[in-house]
Design an enzyme around this catalytic site. Structure first.
Site, PDB file in Angstrom:
ATOM      1  CG  ASN A 112      -6.986  -0.927   1.022  1.00  0.00           C
ATOM      2  OD1 ASN A 112      -5.762   0.010   0.257  1.00  0.00           O
ATOM      3  ND2 ASN A 112      -5.997  -1.146   2.439  1.00  0.00           N
ATOM      4  CB  CYS A 166      -0.658  -0.089   0.831  1.00  0.00           C
ATOM      5  SG  CYS A 166      -2.120  -1.336   0.954  1.00  0.00           S
ATOM      6  CG  HIS A 185      -3.224   3.242   1.404  1.00  0.00           C
ATOM      7  ND1 HIS A 185      -3.689   3.030   0.546  1.00  0.00           N
ATOM      8  CD2 HIS A 185      -4.050   2.576   2.835  1.00  0.00           C
ATOM      9  CE1 HIS A 185      -4.279   1.399   0.344  1.00  0.00           C
ATOM     10  NE2 HIS A 185      -4.331   1.072   2.584  1.00  0.00           N
TER      11      HIS A 185
HETATM   12  O1  UT7 Z   1      -4.108  -1.347   3.631  1.00  0.00           O
HETATM   13  C1  UT7 Z   1      -3.109  -2.000   4.730  1.00  0.00           C
HETATM   14  C2  UT7 Z   1      -3.092  -1.405   5.556  1.00  0.00           C
HETATM   15  N1  UT7 Z   1      -4.196  -1.931   6.112  1.00  0.00           N
HETATM   16  C3  UT7 Z   1      -5.041  -1.683   7.219  1.00  0.00           C
HETATM   17  O2  UT7 Z   1      -4.555  -0.659   7.375  1.00  0.00           O
HETATM   18  C4  UT7 Z   1      -6.621  -2.617   7.805  1.00  0.00           C
HETATM   19  C5  UT7 Z   1      -6.036  -1.985   9.663  1.00  0.00           C
HETATM   20  N2  UT7 Z   1      -7.202  -3.167   9.999  1.00  0.00           N
HETATM   21  C6  UT7 Z   1      -8.826  -2.720  10.299  1.00  0.00           C
HETATM   22  O3  UT7 Z   1      -8.999  -1.871   8.835  1.00  0.00           O
HETATM   23  C7  UT7 Z   1      -9.291  -3.065  11.329  1.00  0.00           C
HETATM   24  O4  UT7 Z   1      -8.951  -3.863  12.303  1.00  0.00           O
HETATM   25  C8  UT7 Z   1     -11.156  -4.108  10.329  1.00  0.00           C
HETATM   26  C9  UT7 Z   1     -11.275  -3.607   9.704  1.00  0.00           C
HETATM   27  C10 UT7 Z   1      -9.939  -5.314   9.443  1.00  0.00           C
HETATM   28  C11 UT7 Z   1     -10.966  -5.097  11.322  1.00  0.00           C
HETATM   29  O5  UT7 Z   1     -12.261  -4.314  12.379  1.00  0.00           O
HETATM   30  P1  UT7 Z   1     -11.234  -3.842  13.921  1.00  0.00           P
HETATM   31  O6  UT7 Z   1     -12.780  -3.204  14.693  1.00  0.00           O
HETATM   32  O7  UT7 Z   1     -10.175  -4.052  14.645  1.00  0.00           O
HETATM   33  O8  UT7 Z   1     -12.258  -5.708  14.475  1.00  0.00           O
HETATM   34  P2  UT7 Z   1     -11.650  -7.142  14.786  1.00  0.00           P
HETATM   35  O9  UT7 Z   1     -10.858  -7.892  13.795  1.00  0.00           O
HETATM   36  O10 UT7 Z   1     -11.870  -6.600  16.025  1.00  0.00           O
HETATM   37  O11 UT7 Z   1     -13.311  -7.581  14.886  1.00  0.00           O
HETATM   38  C12 UT7 Z   1     -14.127  -7.273  15.137  1.00  0.00           C
HETATM   39  C13 UT7 Z   1     -15.812  -8.397  14.964  1.00  0.00           C
HETATM   40  C14 UT7 Z   1     -15.113 -10.283  15.517  1.00  0.00           C
HETATM   41  O12 UT7 Z   1     -16.258 -11.126  16.093  1.00  0.00           O
HETATM   42  P3  UT7 Z   1     -15.883 -10.968  17.652  1.00  0.00           P
HETATM   43  O13 UT7 Z   1     -15.024 -12.651  17.749  1.00  0.00           O
HETATM   44  O14 UT7 Z   1     -15.638  -9.998  18.256  1.00  0.00           O
HETATM   45  O15 UT7 Z   1     -17.243 -12.228  17.822  1.00  0.00           O
HETATM   46  C15 UT7 Z   1     -14.964 -10.310  13.801  1.00  0.00           C
HETATM   47  O16 UT7 Z   1     -15.108 -11.875  13.106  1.00  0.00           O
HETATM   48  O17 UT7 Z   1     -15.582  -8.597  13.766  1.00  0.00           O
HETATM   49  C16 UT7 Z   1     -16.170  -9.773  13.766  1.00  0.00           C
HETATM   50  N3  UT7 Z   1     -16.133  -9.297  11.426  1.00  0.00           N
HETATM   51  C17 UT7 Z   1     -16.952  -9.059  11.162  1.00  0.00           C
HETATM   52  N4  UT7 Z   1     -18.047  -9.173  11.490  1.00  0.00           N
HETATM   53  C18 UT7 Z   1     -18.911  -8.711  10.664  1.00  0.00           C
HETATM   54  C19 UT7 Z   1     -14.939  -9.134  11.338  1.00  0.00           C
HETATM   55  N5  UT7 Z   1     -14.811  -8.827  10.328  1.00  0.00           N
HETATM   56  C20 UT7 Z   1     -16.267  -8.976  10.033  1.00  0.00           C
HETATM   57  C21 UT7 Z   1     -17.547  -8.683   8.420  1.00  0.00           C
HETATM   58  N6  UT7 Z   1     -18.608  -8.325   9.300  1.00  0.00           N
HETATM   59  N7  UT7 Z   1     -17.057  -8.369   7.386  1.00  0.00           N
END
Ligand code: UT7
Length: 331
Positions: free
Chosen positions: A288, A113, A258
């Site tokens: 993204n 990225c 980004h």
């Molecule tokens: O481009 C390169 C750089 N990349 C980035 O900067 C991405 C950085 N990371 C992020 O943007 C975030 O971490 C995400 C958007 C990927 C995820 O958001 P989060 O607030 O960190 O969520 P999480 O991974 O902690 O997941 C929270 C919950 C989980 O469920 P439980 O374990 O709390 O029951 C996941 O299983 O959300 C669940 N989950 C979803 N639920 C509905 C994960 N993906 C989804 C989804 N829809 N698509």
């Protein structure tokens, strides 16, 4: 002093739009979750015949037109992509062929990225040293081919597109400062393995098979760790810009970050004390697009008249590697 100035921009987004509702039909997700956690509402998905080179060629053509530069005058082509058409030749050579650019320097770079800020910094060195006077940078990404379409934790985050800029040697200020960083110790946080390495496994010893069987051909990401590192590293960049490069925050007219997550963008803007009106955001409709996200956002804001000639723009990015960096440019 010789500067490298951005004199033209171009972009290409595939016509097919895929909304959060479309993802709701495929995986266990909701529009509400995606919008709340990322700010994304839709993304563009390339057609089956589209490639990094075909999308990049269109973006490059538009950049050449907006710069009023003929293809024959380009002396350096740099392409940032994580989805090259071929392992070799470089996508830069394929775009050179498509645009009928005569013999010149052409190669691809891989900085995930952060590809656009890396490419700007490399092109600037070529121009400042007097090696070339006009350069084309293309960032083109087919992220839809790198996602596992059944993995809700990653599939909803990415989209396809290409952005391009033309740089020219100039005595008037252009790129004012760049800073590039990488730390390969974070290689497991965000990666895609090279599936091609699997192909000849039958000819390789049994011990190697285990490694080959474990290759992941789709994006693997530890989202929360990347999120926290993104906020921390981009915060460090801001200190770096102020202390090492002696640039005051008041000098920055626009921030083009980004476009990975609206919450990361907001946190970076807060650290810069920049109101969101000074931040170019496309994540809502582009999602993204990896290295393409910054040049695409730049092209949109230049064409809609928000970013004007003479203004100072800060570009910053973080991605797989981890790689991160910034470029500050007067347009
Ligand atoms: O481009 C390169 C750089 N990349 C980035 O900067 C991405 C950085 N990371 C992020 O943007 C975030 O971490 C995400 C958007 C990927 C995820 O958001 P989060 O607030 O960190 O969520 P999480 O991974 O902690 O997941 C929270 C919950 C989980 O469920 P439980 O374990 O709390 O029951 C996941 O299983 O959300 C669940 N989950 C979803 N639920 C509905 C994960 N993906 C989804 C989804 N829809 N698509």
């Amino acid at each position: 002093m010789k500067y490298a100035r951005i004199i033209g921009t171009g972009g290409y987004l595939p016509p097919n739009i895929f909304t959060n509702a479309d993802w709701e039909e495929r995986v266990a997700t909701t529009d509400e979750w995606i919008v709340e956690r990322t700010g994304i509402k839709s993304r563009h998905i390339a057609g089956v015949d589209e490639t990094a080179a075909s999308m990049g060629t269109i973006a490059a053509q538009k950049a050449l037109e907006s710069a009023n530069v003929a293809a024959k005058d380009i002396e350096l082509i740099l392409v940032a992509t994580g989805t090259p058409d071929k392992i070799f030749p470089a996508t830069a050579c394929l775009i050179q062929k498509n645009l009928k650019i005569p013999t010149c320097i052409a190669f691809d770079i891989q900085a995930a990225c952060s590809g656009f800020v890396y490419a700007l910094s490399i092109a600037e060195q070529y121009i400042k040293s007097g090696t070339v006077s006009k350069a084309l940078i293309v960032c083109s990404e087919l992220m839809s081919r790198l996602i596992d379409w059944s993995d809700r934790s990653t599939c909803v985050l990415f989209g396809d597109g290409a952005g391009a800029v033309i740089l020219e040697a100039s005595s008037a200020p252009g790129i004012l400062a760049t800073g590039l960083y990488a730390d390969g110790n974070y290689d497991k946080l965000l990666y895609v393995d090279n599936q091609q390495l699997r192909e000849n496994k039958n000819y390789i010893s049994k011990t190697s098979h285990q490694y080959l069987e474990n290759l992941h051909p789709f994006i693997q990401m530890q989202g929360q760790r990347v999120f926290k590192l993104a906020v921390a590293k981009l915060g460090d960049l801001i200190k770096d810009i102020q202390l090492k490069h002696k640039i005051t925050l008041e000098e920055i007219d626009w921030l083009i970050p980004h476009q990975a997550n609206m919450r990361i963008i907001q946190a970076t803007a807060d650290k810069l004390h920049l109101p969101m009106e000074k931040v170019i955001c496309t994540v809502e409709t582009h999602s993204n697009t990896s290295s393409a996200s910054i040049p695409l956002a730049l092209d949109i804001a230049v064409r809609d008249g928000r970013i004007k000639k003479g203004q100072t723009v800060l570009f910053e990015a973080i991605g797989g590697g981890l790689t991160w960096g910034f470029a500050l440019a007067k347009l």
